[in-house]
Design a protein around this motif. Structure first.
Motif, PDB file in Angstrom:
ATOM      1  N   LEU A  24     -10.621  -0.376 -49.327  1.00  0.00           N
ATOM      2  CA  LEU A  24     -10.815  -1.676 -49.564  1.00  0.00           C
ATOM      3  C   LEU A  24     -10.138  -2.426 -48.724  1.00  0.00           C
ATOM      4  O   LEU A  24      -8.819  -2.720 -48.697  1.00  0.00           O
ATOM      5  CB  LEU A  24     -10.391  -1.882 -51.196  1.00  0.00           C
ATOM      6  CG  LEU A  24     -10.903  -1.239 -52.160  1.00  0.00           C
ATOM      7  CD1 LEU A  24     -10.153  -1.204 -53.429  1.00  0.00           C
ATOM      8  CD2 LEU A  24     -12.416  -1.703 -52.279  1.00  0.00           C
ATOM      9  N   PRO A  25     -10.852  -3.198 -47.650  1.00  0.00           N
ATOM     10  CA  PRO A  25     -10.021  -4.075 -46.647  1.00  0.00           C
ATOM     11  C   PRO A  25      -9.270  -5.170 -47.344  1.00  0.00           C
ATOM     12  O   PRO A  25      -9.686  -5.612 -48.289  1.00  0.00           O
ATOM     13  CB  PRO A  25     -11.271  -4.544 -46.000  1.00  0.00           C
ATOM     14  CG  PRO A  25     -12.268  -3.595 -46.047  1.00  0.00           C
ATOM     15  CD  PRO A  25     -12.258  -3.289 -47.704  1.00  0.00           C
ATOM     16  N   GLY A  30     -15.363  -6.379 -48.804  1.00  0.00           N
ATOM     17  CA  GLY A  30     -15.988  -5.170 -48.945  1.00  0.00           C
ATOM     18  C   GLY A  30     -15.422  -3.941 -49.055  1.00  0.00           C
ATOM     19  O   GLY A  30     -14.176  -4.096 -49.687  1.00  0.00           O
ATOM     20  N   GLY A  31     -15.847  -2.989 -48.584  1.00  0.00           N
ATOM     21  CA  GLY A  31     -15.171  -1.557 -49.218  1.00  0.00           C
ATOM     22  C   GLY A  31     -16.019  -0.499 -48.555  1.00  0.00           C
ATOM     23  O   GLY A  31     -17.365  -0.548 -48.394  1.00  0.00           O
ATOM     24  N   PRO A  71     -16.385  -2.425 -39.320  1.00  0.00           N
ATOM     25  CA  PRO A  71     -17.521  -2.872 -40.034  1.00  0.00           C
ATOM     26  C   PRO A  71     -18.830  -2.999 -39.795  1.00  0.00           C
ATOM     27  O   PRO A  71     -19.803  -2.987 -40.281  1.00  0.00           O
ATOM     28  CB  PRO A  71     -16.899  -4.220 -41.018  1.00  0.00           C
ATOM     29  CG  PRO A  71     -15.988  -4.797 -39.840  1.00  0.00           C
ATOM     30  CD  PRO A  71     -15.341  -3.771 -39.219  1.00  0.00           C
ATOM     31  N   ASP A  72     -18.952  -3.153 -38.240  1.00  0.00           N
ATOM     32  CA  ASP A  72     -20.149  -3.621 -37.682  1.00  0.00           C
ATOM     33  C   ASP A  72     -20.775  -2.608 -36.867  1.00  0.00           C
ATOM     34  O   ASP A  72     -22.012  -2.423 -36.414  1.00  0.00           O
ATOM     35  CB  ASP A  72     -19.918  -4.804 -36.666  1.00  0.00           C
ATOM     36  CG  ASP A  72     -19.641  -6.184 -37.040  1.00  0.00           C
ATOM     37  OD1 ASP A  72     -20.127  -6.276 -38.413  1.00  0.00           O
ATOM     38  OD2 ASP A  72     -18.808  -6.810 -36.517  1.00  0.00           O
ATOM     39  N   TRP A 111     -20.102  -1.269 -48.307  1.00  0.00           N
ATOM     40  CA  TRP A 111     -20.701  -2.783 -48.782  1.00  0.00           C
ATOM     41  C   TRP A 111     -19.852  -3.844 -48.194  1.00  0.00           C
ATOM     42  O   TRP A 111     -18.659  -3.747 -47.855  1.00  0.00           O
ATOM     43  CB  TRP A 111     -20.697  -2.696 -50.338  1.00  0.00           C
ATOM     44  CG  TRP A 111     -19.481  -2.719 -50.792  1.00  0.00           C
ATOM     45  CD1 TRP A 111     -18.566  -3.585 -51.454  1.00  0.00           C
ATOM     46  CD2 TRP A 111     -18.700  -1.206 -51.363  1.00  0.00           C
ATOM     47  NE1 TRP A 111     -17.301  -3.058 -51.721  1.00  0.00           N
ATOM     48  CE2 TRP A 111     -17.514  -1.641 -51.761  1.00  0.00           C
ATOM     49  CE3 TRP A 111     -18.877  -0.093 -51.248  1.00  0.00           C
ATOM     50  CZ2 TRP A 111     -16.558  -0.847 -52.285  1.00  0.00           C
ATOM     51  CZ3 TRP A 111     -18.013   1.007 -51.613  1.00  0.00           C
ATOM     52  CH2 TRP A 111     -16.873   0.568 -52.129  1.00  0.00           C
ATOM     53  N   ASN A 112     -20.604  -4.931 -48.276  1.00  0.00           N
ATOM     54  CA  ASN A 112     -20.052  -6.202 -47.912  1.00  0.00           C
ATOM     55  C   ASN A 112     -20.863  -7.340 -48.879  1.00  0.00           C
ATOM     56  O   ASN A 112     -21.693  -6.985 -49.667  1.00  0.00           O
ATOM     57  CB  ASN A 112     -20.322  -6.576 -46.371  1.00  0.00           C
ATOM     58  CG  ASN A 112     -21.618  -6.755 -45.926  1.00  0.00           C
ATOM     59  OD1 ASN A 112     -22.429  -7.200 -46.624  1.00  0.00           O
ATOM     60  ND2 ASN A 112     -21.926  -6.296 -44.661  1.00  0.00           N
ATOM     61  N   PRO A 113     -20.609  -8.575 -48.817  1.00  0.00           N
ATOM     62  CA  PRO A 113     -21.202  -9.469 -49.543  1.00  0.00           C
ATOM     63  C   PRO A 113     -22.772  -9.387 -49.529  1.00  0.00           C
ATOM     64  O   PRO A 113     -23.541  -9.836 -50.407  1.00  0.00           O
ATOM     65  CB  PRO A 113     -20.745 -10.786 -49.207  1.00  0.00           C
ATOM     66  CG  PRO A 113     -19.297 -10.578 -48.720  1.00  0.00           C
ATOM     67  CD  PRO A 113     -19.530  -9.318 -47.938  1.00  0.00           C
ATOM     68  N   GLU A 114     -23.331  -8.918 -48.494  1.00  0.00           N
ATOM     69  CA  GLU A 114     -24.789  -9.189 -48.259  1.00  0.00           C
ATOM     70  C   GLU A 114     -25.601  -7.763 -48.381  1.00  0.00           C
ATOM     71  O   GLU A 114     -26.680  -7.740 -48.828  1.00  0.00           O
ATOM     72  CB  GLU A 114     -24.975  -9.467 -46.724  1.00  0.00           C
ATOM     73  CG  GLU A 114     -25.136 -10.956 -46.694  1.00  0.00           C
ATOM     74  CD  GLU A 114     -23.595 -11.434 -46.416  1.00  0.00           C
ATOM     75  OE1 GLU A 114     -22.680 -10.491 -45.692  1.00  0.00           O
ATOM     76  OE2 GLU A 114     -22.847 -12.417 -46.983  1.00  0.00           O
ATOM     77  N   THR A 115     -24.703  -6.767 -48.145  1.00  0.00           N
ATOM     78  CA  THR A 115     -25.635  -5.495 -48.118  1.00  0.00           C
ATOM     79  C   THR A 115     -24.580  -4.254 -48.828  1.00  0.00           C
ATOM     80  O   THR A 115     -23.567  -4.535 -48.636  1.00  0.00           O
ATOM     81  CB  THR A 115     -25.995  -4.854 -46.732  1.00  0.00           C
ATOM     82  OG1 THR A 115     -24.961  -4.675 -45.862  1.00  0.00           O
ATOM     83  CG2 THR A 115     -27.171  -5.817 -46.031  1.00  0.00           C
TER      84      THR A 115
END
Length: 261
Positions: A24-25, A30-31, A71-72, A111-115
């Motif tokens: 959990l960053p 995300g996480g 994350p990218d 996961w992040n806020p979008e995917t």
């Protein structure tokens, strides 16, 4: 967000060969989840000085760090880098070309806020639950689709199927195997919860047929991952005639991770 994790060795006298983590960053944006199931080595050896728990700790630790810090970078690339990093850690002392060099199945989700991005390699399982309650299992079914006759002996499997085209793949020493994983991305608002399970935990569904994947996730949500492991252990003990387990070992390492958004 709710996260829960349970992991238990199949034999109290042997170390647990599974690995599990939740990252959990600090940004709170995300996480990730990483679950590995180390492949129990044969008595004939692996060409490696290190144990399977050493391998899963190094590979799992590297993959956890990479999924959080980069994350990218797609999960396939993160797994490839983690395998390469782990291989480099023991290439000078071990025969990494041996077919039974330490290896593991892999489940990763990030996961992040979008995917929500996912990756599954070999016979561990990821369950994704939609907001309407529909549960979708993400499976790499190559091993389960092989005929039993092809799996008769370890020597036969190692010579013709393990990490080979037409067989099945695990994370071992070759970074390119990451491209063989089952992968995908779904919108974040289409996932209410997820569960990552090693095959020691999925016995509740796949061996003992106590319920389907939806029942399994609902059990984990209601009673927690440890309850799933406890139920599997009770079923294993009651299967004195090995009706359900067949040639499988009586108890296997069992790991379950649950995340509810």
């Amino acid at each position: 967000m709710r996260t829960e994790l349970a992991s238990e060795p199949g034999d109290a006298d042997r170390p647990n060969e599974d690995f599990a983590s939740v990252g959990l960053p600090a940004s709170g944006q995300g996480g990730s989840v990483v679950v590995l199931d180390g492949v129990t080595p044969p008595k004939t050896g692996t060409g490696c000085l290190h144990s399977v728990p050493w391998f899963t700790a190094h590979l799992g630790g590297a993959l956890t760090e990479l999924t959080v810090s980069l994350p990218d970078v797609p999960l396939v690339d993160a797994l490839s880098r983690a395998i390469a990093r782990t291989s480099e850690a023991h290439a000078a002392t071990c025969d990494l070309s041996h077919p039974r060099t330490p290896q593991a199945t892999v489940v990763a989700a990030r996961w992040n806020p979008e995917t929500v991005e996912y990756l599954v390699l070999s016979d561990s399982t990821l369950l994704l639950e939609c907001p309407d309650g529909v549960v979708t299992p993400v499976l790499d079914d190559r091993l389960s689709l092989l005929p039993r006759s092809a799996l008769a002996t370890d020597a036969q499997v190692d010579a013709t199927l393990r990490n080979m085209e037409g067989g099945f793949f695990t994370a071992a020493a070759d970074p390119s195997v990451a491209a063989r994983a089952v992968t995908g991305t779904v919108p974040r608002d289409q996932v209410r919860a997820l569960a990552a399970l090693t095959d020691g935990a999925t016995r509740w569904v796949e061996r003992f047929e106590e319920g389907d994947w939806t029942d399994c996730l609902h059990l984990v949500r209601k009673e927690g991952p440890q309850a799933l492991v406890d139920r599997v252990r009770a079923l294993e003990r009651s299967d004195a005639a090995v009706t359900f387990l067949g040639r499988s070992k009586r108890h296997d390492d069992a790991t379950a991770v649950f995340v509810e958004f």
